[in-house]
Design a protein around this motif. Structure first.
Motif, PDB file in Angstrom:
ATOM      1  N   MET A   1      37.074  35.614  37.831  1.00 36.90           N
ATOM      2  CA  MET A   1      37.282  36.762  38.716  1.00 36.90           C
ATOM      3  C   MET A   1      37.483  36.258  40.141  1.00 36.90           C
ATOM      4  O   MET A   1      36.713  35.468  40.655  1.00 36.90           O
ATOM      5  CB  MET A   1      36.030  37.650  38.638  1.00 36.90           C
ATOM      6  N   SER A   2      38.509  36.701  40.764  1.00 35.21           N
ATOM      7  CA  SER A   2      38.824  36.236  42.105  1.00 35.21           C
ATOM      8  C   SER A   2      38.870  37.427  43.059  1.00 35.21           C
ATOM      9  O   SER A   2      39.508  38.416  42.788  1.00 35.21           O
ATOM     10  CB  SER A   2      40.169  35.529  42.071  1.00 35.21           C
ATOM     11  N   LEU A   3      38.185  37.334  44.157  1.00 33.48           N
ATOM     12  CA  LEU A   3      38.099  38.431  45.109  1.00 33.48           C
ATOM     13  C   LEU A   3      38.646  37.979  46.451  1.00 33.48           C
ATOM     14  O   LEU A   3      38.914  36.813  46.674  1.00 33.48           O
ATOM     15  CB  LEU A   3      36.630  38.860  45.272  1.00 33.48           C
ATOM     16  N   LEU A   7      35.769  34.987  47.834  1.00 28.69           N
ATOM     17  CA  LEU A   7      34.533  35.340  47.130  1.00 28.69           C
ATOM     18  C   LEU A   7      34.719  35.223  45.625  1.00 28.69           C
ATOM     19  O   LEU A   7      35.773  35.578  45.097  1.00 28.69           O
ATOM     20  CB  LEU A   7      34.109  36.768  47.469  1.00 28.69           C
ATOM     21  N   GLN A   8      33.673  34.742  44.979  1.00 30.16           N
ATOM     22  CA  GLN A   8      33.685  34.686  43.523  1.00 30.16           C
ATOM     23  C   GLN A   8      32.364  35.228  43.000  1.00 30.16           C
ATOM     24  O   GLN A   8      31.312  35.020  43.609  1.00 30.16           O
ATOM     25  CB  GLN A   8      33.906  33.253  43.050  1.00 30.16           C
ATOM     26  N   ALA A   9      32.433  35.918  41.867  1.00 31.31           N
ATOM     27  CA  ALA A   9      31.257  36.575  41.314  1.00 31.31           C
ATOM     28  C   ALA A   9      30.381  35.582  40.562  1.00 31.31           C
ATOM     29  O   ALA A   9      30.876  34.734  39.819  1.00 31.31           O
ATOM     30  CB  ALA A   9      31.682  37.701  40.380  1.00 31.31           C
ATOM     31  N   LEU A  10      29.057  35.705  40.780  1.00 29.54           N
ATOM     32  CA  LEU A  10      28.105  34.868  40.051  1.00 29.54           C
ATOM     33  C   LEU A  10      27.465  35.613  38.893  1.00 29.54           C
ATOM     34  O   LEU A  10      27.285  35.055  37.815  1.00 29.54           O
ATOM     35  CB  LEU A  10      26.994  34.397  40.994  1.00 29.54           C
ATOM     36  N   CYS A  11      27.064  36.857  39.129  1.00 25.35           N
ATOM     37  CA  CYS A  11      26.369  37.610  38.076  1.00 25.35           C
ATOM     38  C   CYS A  11      26.295  39.075  38.486  1.00 25.35           C
ATOM     39  O   CYS A  11      26.601  39.429  39.627  1.00 25.35           O
ATOM     40  CB  CYS A  11      24.961  37.055  37.854  1.00 25.35           C
ATOM     41  N   ASP A  12      25.858  39.917  37.555  1.00 23.06           N
ATOM     42  CA  ASP A  12      25.629  41.328  37.873  1.00 23.06           C
ATOM     43  C   ASP A  12      24.410  41.440  38.780  1.00 23.06           C
ATOM     44  O   ASP A  12      23.358  40.840  38.495  1.00 23.06           O
ATOM     45  CB  ASP A  12      25.353  42.122  36.589  1.00 23.06           C
ATOM     46  N   VAL A  97      29.675  42.883  45.648  1.00 22.73           N
ATOM     47  CA  VAL A  97      30.970  43.554  45.560  1.00 22.73           C
ATOM     48  C   VAL A  97      31.112  44.116  44.145  1.00 22.73           C
ATOM     49  O   VAL A  97      30.980  43.369  43.166  1.00 22.73           O
ATOM     50  CB  VAL A  97      32.131  42.572  45.848  1.00 22.73           C
ATOM     51  N   ASP A  98      31.349  45.409  44.063  1.00 19.41           N
ATOM     52  CA  ASP A  98      31.516  46.062  42.756  1.00 19.41           C
ATOM     53  C   ASP A  98      30.368  45.731  41.802  1.00 19.41           C
ATOM     54  O   ASP A  98      30.582  45.472  40.610  1.00 19.41           O
ATOM     55  CB  ASP A  98      32.848  45.644  42.119  1.00 19.41           C
ATOM     56  N   GLY A  99      29.154  45.722  42.328  1.00 18.20           N
ATOM     57  CA  GLY A  99      27.990  45.510  41.482  1.00 18.20           C
ATOM     58  C   GLY A  99      27.734  44.073  41.090  1.00 18.20           C
ATOM     59  O   GLY A  99      26.853  43.784  40.283  1.00 18.20           O
ATOM     60  N   LYS A 100      28.515  43.133  41.664  1.00 18.51           N
ATOM     61  CA  LYS A 100      28.335  41.708  41.339  1.00 18.51           C
ATOM     62  C   LYS A 100      27.844  40.963  42.586  1.00 18.51           C
ATOM     63  O   LYS A 100      28.312  41.243  43.694  1.00 18.51           O
ATOM     64  CB  LYS A 100      29.661  41.076  40.911  1.00 18.51           C
TER      65      LYS A 100
END
Ligand code: FES
Length: 112
Positions: A1-3, A7-12, A97-100
């Motif tokens: 996932m690329s933001l 930024l990159q998502a690690l977890c919920d 971001v978006d719950g992540k």
């Protein structure tokens, strides 16, 4: 996932509880995600003293106790707070971001 902004998502975000950090892997690196007094923090998962996984350690207020030799770090800054740990952890600014819980992996920093 690329933001945006690298930024990159690690977890919920919902997976992280105050006394239960989460271990997350991204690009071959392991991170520990913490929730302290309602704020998210991200450090490297590997203890600077040895093989301990900090996500498997014990949260005591703003500190994480390594499960291997019981050294401690300040979760907010990565600074060592109890022997045998003497070298700071790398930390990243956590953003939700978006719950992540997200970080920019290239923006890690280390307490002096
Ligand atoms: S490996 Fe963490 S205190 Fe030794």
């Amino acid at each position: 996932m690329s933001l945006e902004d690298g930024l990159q998502a690690l977890c919920d975000a919902s997976a992280v509880e105050e006394d239960t950090p989460v271990r997350a892997e991204l690009g071959g690196e392991a991170y520990a995600v913490f929730l302290v007094e309602g704020a998210f923090y991200v450090t490297q998962d590997l203890c600077t003293h040895g093989p301990g996984s900090l996500a498997e350690g014990f949260v005591e207020g703003c500190e994480i106790e390594c499960p291997f030799h019981q050294g401690k770090f300040d979760i907010r800054t990565g600074a060592p707070t109890a022997a045998p740990c003497t070298e700071a952890l790398r930390t990243w600014e956590a953003r939700v971001v978006d719950g992540k819980v997200c970080i920019n992996p290239v923006e890690g920093r280390k307490a002096a």
